[in-house]
Design an enzyme around this catalytic site. Structure first.
Site, PDB file in Angstrom:
ATOM      1  CG  HIS A 156      -1.607  -1.241   1.600  1.00 32.52           C
ATOM      2  ND1 HIS A 156      -2.967  -1.606   0.960  1.00 32.52           N
ATOM      3  CD2 HIS A 156      -1.138  -2.182   2.255  1.00 32.52           C
ATOM      4  CE1 HIS A 156      -3.323  -2.679   1.336  1.00 32.52           C
ATOM      5  NE2 HIS A 156      -2.353  -3.311   2.035  1.00 32.52           N
ATOM      6  CE  LYS A 283      10.531  20.919 -11.170  1.00 31.55           C
ATOM      7  NZ  LYS A 283       9.722  19.753 -10.747  1.00 31.55           N
ATOM      8  CD  GLU A 290       8.143  12.707 -15.101  1.00 29.88           C
ATOM      9  OE1 GLU A 290       7.508  13.643 -16.000  1.00 29.88           O
ATOM     10  OE2 GLU A 290       8.420  13.048 -14.084  1.00 29.88           O
TER      11      GLU A 290
END
Ligand code: ARG
Length: 458
Positions: A156, A283, A290
């Site tokens: 989970h 960044k 992705e």
């Protein structure tokens, strides 16, 4: 407009209809397999006395010259032709005249395209397998180096029990090993040659289908000529396998994206496999992971698309089946590319082992082991579970981990707790005592690694 079937028509095809119908813009990539099929076909025709040896030789050398000129860039496959099959026949006939017109004897574009797609799929599936093997080698390298790199295992997405990086990577090793098994299965099942099925009902020429099957590396000819031209199951199986590979890579990518966050900081993706932001100077984004995750939907789309195309088709060939190509090619290209780039990304990724270990020490990943400790002292598991539950509650209250509790504090919860508890719930003990088959303890993990190595070398 160069087409193979003008005789029955009084008028020319409407240009838009011609364009709508044509497949050359995407089936041109079948050129090599198409020519390989034609070679086998004419050799067989000559062997059977259907074609003279002189015609055969003219055709074979004509096909050679086309291959050479394409390679050297002297000719190009253009939209002037309807499809790759028309291109080859037209150029061949231009070059060698009469014999070129005999190439299509005893053959239809239906068995021709069925053959081309099988040959092409076979080649691509073998290529995917090689890429998967390289990926598995990279995963195994990481496993070998990290049998004692502790990290939390999750259920989970909540910390569950401590494991090792080798163990975690071992899970992906198994998934991708199964994918290779799927490829091997479909390659075996699909390895039957449809050439000679004709349009759908075979042909009246005395073709030797065993010969062409053998010539093209198939185990045998297909058994039913109608099925031969109507079947795309093998392509569906391949697309399903590609979808499953993508699903596995996507789950792996998702974990890498999470591990790469500031909050987790388990990994650092190499600069070469990251990208920056146009506005935020700080960044470093996990774009490759992705994109792998993102392209998964596209590969699933190809599978669903072809399943849907096939579902209403009466036997045998229907032009709908031409729609198998663009989507399948896109899925193959994308999946192979994803495997390749993913391999590069994980082979250069750095692990922050200190952060993994300290994360494993937090979040009560050793609570099960504390309960097992009590069981070792004669407490029934259900009671031990409750006691440790109370202990965890007390820990949360004091903002401490289990091993940070004093013996007094522990004894208040249960008198059974003793000094040896600390050793029993240490990260190392928690992992190393897990020695059942498939568990993370280095004693069994090393054997698993050895087995994986043998599998890759086999
Ligand atoms: N371009 C066609 C395809 O991809 C080749 C087969 C054409 N056959 C036919 N009967 N029109 O399916």
């Amino acid at each position: 407009m160069a087409q193979l079937w003008g005789g029955r028509f009084k008028d020319n095809t409407d240009q838009e209809v011609y364009d709508f119908n044509a497949s050359i813009s995407f089936d041109k990539r079948l050129i090599d397999v198409d020519i390989a099929g034609s070679r086998a076909h004419v050799k067989m025709l000559a062997k059977q006395g259907i074609l003279t040896e002189k015609d055969r030789d003219a055709i074979l050398s004509g096909l050679d010259s086309i291959v050479n000129d394409l390679k050297a860039g002297r000719i190009e496959i253009t939209t002037e032709y309807e499809d790759v099959h028309s291109f080859v026949e037209a150029v061949l006939t231009e070059r060698i005249g009469e014999p070129g017109k005999r190439l299509h004897t005893g053959r239809s574009r239906n068995d021709q395209v069925a053959l081309d797609m099988r040959l092409y799929t076979r080649e691509r599936a073998q290529g995917t397998d090689r890429l998967l093997k390289t990926l598995l080698e990279s995963i195994l390298d990481t496993m070998k180096e990290n049998t004692e790199t502790y990290m939390p295992g999750f259920t989970h997405l909540q910390k569950a029990q401590p494991i090792t990086l080798a163990h975690h990577y071992g899970a992906y090793f198994e998934m991708l090993r199964r994918d290779r098994g799927r490829l091997a299965d479909l390659l075996k099942r699909m390895n039957e040659c449809p050439l000679g099925a004709g349009a759908l009902a075979g042909t009246t020429y005395p073709l030797d289908r065993d010969f062409t099957a053998k010539e093209l590396g198939f185990d045998r000819p297909t058994r039913n000529s109608i099925d031969s031209v109507a079947d795309r199951d093998y392509l569906l199986e391949y697309l399903f396998t590609l979808s499953t590979i993508m699903m596995h890579l996507s789950r792996f990518s998702e974990e890498i994206i999470i591990w790469n966050t500031n909050e987790y900081g388990f990994v650092e993706i190499d600069d070469a496999f990251s990208t920056g932001s146009s506005i935020m100077p700080q960044k470093k984004n996990p774009d490759i992971a992705e994109l792998v995750r993102g392209k998964t939907g596209r590969v699933y789309g190809a599978l669903m698309s072809l399943l849907t195309t096939m579902k209403g088709l009466p036997l045998a060939y229907n032009k709908d089946m031409q729609e198998d190509k663009e989507i399948a090619f896109d899925a193959m290209d994308n999946c192979d590319n994803c495997i390749h780039l993913f391999t590069g990304m994980i082979s250069t990724m750095k692990f922050r082992k200190d952060r993994m270990a300290s994360s494993a020490m937090k979040g009560f990943t050793n609570a099960t082991d504390a309960a097992d400790y009590l069981v070792g002292k004669g407490v029934a598991f259900r009671d031990a579970h409750r006691i440790v539950g109370e202990l965890v509650l007390a820990c949360i209250d004091k903002n401490k981990s289990i091993e940070e509790m004093s013996l007094d504090e522990l004894k208040k919860i249960s008198p059974v707790f003793d000094n040896d508890l600390y050793e029993a719930v240490s990260l190392k003990t928690c992992v190393e005592k897990r020695l059942t088959t498939g568990a993370p303890g280095s004693g069994v993990m090393k054997k698993a690694i050895e087995e994986a190595e043998n599998y890759l070398n086999a």
